[in-house]
Design a protein around this motif. Structure first.
Motif, short mmCIF file in Angstrom:
data_model
loop_
_atom_site.label_atom_id
_atom_site.label_comp_id
_atom_site.label_asym_id
_atom_site.label_seq_id
_atom_site.Cartn_x
_atom_site.Cartn_y
_atom_site.Cartn_z
N LEU A 16 0.67 -1.34 0.00
CA LEU A 16 -0.10 0.19 0.10
C LEU A 16 0.71 1.37 -0.24
CD1 LEU A 16 -2.84 1.00 -0.09
CD2 LEU A 16 -2.56 0.72 2.78
N ILE A 17 1.77 1.56 1.18
CA ILE A 17 2.83 2.30 1.11
C ILE A 17 3.79 2.37 -0.48
CG2 ILE A 17 4.75 3.51 2.20
CD1 ILE A 17 4.15 2.19 4.44
N THR A 18 4.03 1.50 -1.13
CA THR A 18 4.33 1.78 -2.41
C THR A 18 3.17 1.97 -3.57
OG1 THR A 18 5.85 -0.52 -1.80
CG2 THR A 18 5.53 0.39 -4.77
N LEU A 19 2.17 1.44 -3.61
CA LEU A 19 1.13 2.09 -4.20
C LEU A 19 1.20 3.54 -4.05
CD1 LEU A 19 -0.84 1.81 -6.38
CD2 LEU A 19 -2.21 1.82 -5.15
N ILE A 20 0.90 4.14 -2.60
CA ILE A 20 0.48 5.51 -2.58
C ILE A 20 2.04 6.73 -3.22
CG2 ILE A 20 0.56 7.39 -0.33
CD1 ILE A 20 -0.96 5.05 1.16
N ALA A 25 4.57 10.35 -6.43
CA ALA A 25 5.44 11.07 -6.94
C ALA A 25 5.03 11.72 -8.58
CB ALA A 25 7.04 9.92 -6.62
N GLY A 26 4.30 10.24 -8.76
CA GLY A 26 3.93 10.61 -10.42
C GLY A 26 3.34 12.01 -10.78
N GLY A 163 1.38 -1.67 -12.83
CA GLY A 163 1.13 -1.07 -14.05
C GLY A 163 -0.10 0.68 -13.47
N ILE A 164 -0.54 0.68 -12.48
CA ILE A 164 -1.31 2.00 -12.03
C ILE A 164 -0.53 2.95 -12.08
CG2 ILE A 164 -3.03 3.01 -10.03
CD1 ILE A 164 -4.42 0.07 -10.16
N TYR A 165 0.78 2.68 -10.95
CA TYR A 165 0.92 3.78 -10.87
C TYR A 165 2.91 4.34 -11.89
CZ TYR A 165 4.96 0.70 -8.57
OH TYR A 165 6.38 0.04 -8.66
N THR A 166 2.49 3.19 -12.51
CA THR A 166 3.94 3.00 -13.64
C THR A 166 3.15 3.77 -14.72
OG1 THR A 166 5.02 0.88 -13.00
CG2 THR A 166 5.52 2.27 -15.36
N ALA A 176 10.99 6.71 -7.58
CA ALA A 176 10.67 6.85 -5.70
C ALA A 176 9.96 5.33 -5.62
CB ALA A 176 9.42 8.02 -6.01
N THR A 177 9.19 4.60 -6.15
CA THR A 177 9.47 3.30 -5.98
C THR A 177 10.28 2.59 -5.79
OG1 THR A 177 8.32 2.58 -7.68
CG2 THR A 177 6.72 3.73 -6.13
#
Length: 523
Positions: A16-20, A25-26, A163-166, A176-177
């Protein structure tokens, strides 16, 4: 199976932290340059961490070391630093001349034209999508072996999260991740190694009980092929002809930052590969019948206490995710920027390149999930096939063009075709034992044809002058004096080392507190 355990909650919180972090960051990406290389806004530390996160695949490296023996990581221990140093002093100073390029295909296109860019984009896209598919499959295996969760759930959720955050933030989100993920891996991996060695009886006992065939170096049946691999890594830099790693080179602000990044990598990479060697040997002693891919999961399940086990699982997940998101990002860029955009430009079609790249990244992540669901191990074969073609056909023209040799399209295509024909001739027409040398032979064929064609067309080697004060080109013919003088200037004599140290102290001062912190952490 109880899913709401402390360890599973730790892993869930990390994801969850990675996704946030990736989404935050993006935010605010406005154009392709910002999406691709974040407008070159990162510091050296961030670039080093994202590069290592992209390049290192701990689970795969341990599996290969278990099957092949310690000769594989030890080859990397000795050859990687030399390869990075060669790049730092020979290639890095010239990357600044490609400041308008945002992909490996862009650099190839700037040197050899639009068609060459599309070819490089296709090779980069195929390589990236194969690695992405394999990485998603590994995430599924890790979910099943470490968390007791159905592997299909791991594949689906992992692919969607990445896929979502990339797609949302591109290089900003990925870097950032990657920093968080690789720092997490750097924390837990030494702990896993120390505990594995302790339970195996220490390094001495490990060396005594590990199978002798896994410790073979000069007696190894593939010793000659590893020598060839090391030479190829240092001279031709095959492993750096990679769309995701190239983005990390292009993201450097200046030639000095890129040089520093490569020199730091030259110091850190051997330590990681040596640690991989230790944990693999300890795993072989503890679990002599276990497959290489299961060594780390088994060590975590058997040797780590609750809480620390969750952190270790999160760290191993982080290592796999960091590779996948980097290649997912590279796959979207290679497809749209290097292949679709040139096609549209040729026909005067206007597209929103940023949006197309984001949509393509999401679609590629869905394709990777499908690959993960099918557990297609043949994608390893497809990846190695692409790697075998990309290195011999692109490495020599790419690096020589960056260094400053005048681009020659005809020599590029002739050399590339020769390399591919030679590669398949060696693999399919010669005896099987010759196949291990196919890449080196094909690369040498490419080098001979490329340099010969260039020399004959220009009656010498023409060096491009790229500095603002220089105009035009110059004809260069090698002499023994020139080569000797250049080599002597690179020798790290005591006087040069002391002078370099003094200049840095004058420029930056003597950070005693930083040295003390480093000493404590190192101890």
């Amino acid at each position: 199976m109880e899913y709401l355990t402390i360890d599973n909650l730790i892993v869930g919180a990390f994801l969850l932290i990675t996704l946030i972090v990736g989404l935050r960051a993006g935010r605010g990406v406005k154009d392709m340059k910002e999406y691709a290389i974040a407008n070159r806004s990162f510091g050296t530390a961030a670039l080093v961490l994202t590069y290592m996160a992209t390049d290192m695949s701990i689970v795969s490296d341990i599996a290969e070391t278990r099957d092949v023996g310690v000769i594989m990581p030890l080859t990397l221990v000795f050859c990687c630093p030399i390869a990075y140093i060669v790049l730092a002093f020979l290639v890095a100073p010239n990357f600044i001349h490609f400041k308008d390029c945002i992909t490996m295909g862009d650099v190839v296109g700037a040197l050899y034209g639009r068609t060459a860019k599309v070819i490089a984009g296709f090779v980069g896209f195929f390589t990236a999508i194969c690695i992405t598919g394999v990485g998603i499959t590994i995430l599924g295996h890790l979910c099943e072996s470490l968390l007791g969760i159905d592997w299909r759930l791991g594949v689906g959720l992992g692919g969607l999260l990445l896929g979502i955050y990339t797609a949302h933030g591109g290089m900003k989100s990925v870097t950032a991740t990657d920093v968080i993920q690789f720092v997490m891996l750097l924390i837990v991996f030494p702990i896993i190694t120390v505990l594995a060695l302790k339970h195996a009886g220490g390094i001495k006992e490990v060396l005594i009980h590990v199978p002798a065939k896994n410790l073979q170096i000069t007696q190894h049946k593939d010793f000659s092929s590893f020598i060839v691999m090391g030479i190829s890594m240092v001279i031709f830099q095959h492993s750096r002809v990679d769309p995701a790693l190239f983005l990390r080179f292009l993201a450097a602000k200046s030639k000095s930052q890129l040089r520093n990044q490569l020199l730091i990598l030259a110091c850190l990479a051997p330590a990681i590969f040596f640690t991989i060697t230790l944990v693999t040997m300890a795993g072989q002693v503890l679990y002599p019948t276990l497959e290489g891919a299961q060594i780390i999961p088994q060590i975590i399940k058997d040797l780590l206490p609750t809480g620390l086990k969750g952190c270790a699982i999160a760290g191993i997940f982080a290592g796999a995710m960091a590779t996948v998101d980097s290649f997912l990002h590279a796959a979207g860029l290679s497809l749209v920027h290097d292949m679709v955009k040139p096609f549209c430009d040729k026909r005067n079609w206007v597209i929103n390149e940023l949006k197309w790249t984001q949509y393509a990244t999401v679609l590629i992540s869905l394709l990777a999930i499908i690959i993960g669901f099918s557990r297609v191990d043949d994608f390893y074969i497809f990846f190695y096939m692409t790697y075998e073609v990309a290195g011999p056909s692109l490495a020599v023209p790419l690096w020589l063009g960056i260094i400053g040799l005048k681009p020659d399209k005809r020599a590029f295509y002739m050399a590339g075709a020769t390399a591919i024909v030679t590669l398949f001739a060696v693999k399919f027409l010669l005896p099987e034992e010759w196949s291990r040398f196919a890449m080196m032979i094909a690369t040498l064929a490419n080098c001979i044809v490329f340099l010969s064609g260039h020399y004959m067309r220009n009656k010498g080697f023409v060096i491009v002058k790229r500095e603002p004060s220089d105009i035009g080109e110059r004809l260069w013919k090698p002499t023994r004096k020139d080569i000797t003088t250049q080599l002597q200037s690179w020798v790290p004599t005591p006087q040069r080392i002391v002078g370099y140290s003094q200049r840095k102290v004058e420029k930056y001062g003597a950070p005693y507190i930083l040295l003390g912190i480093f000493g404590v952490l190192n101890y």
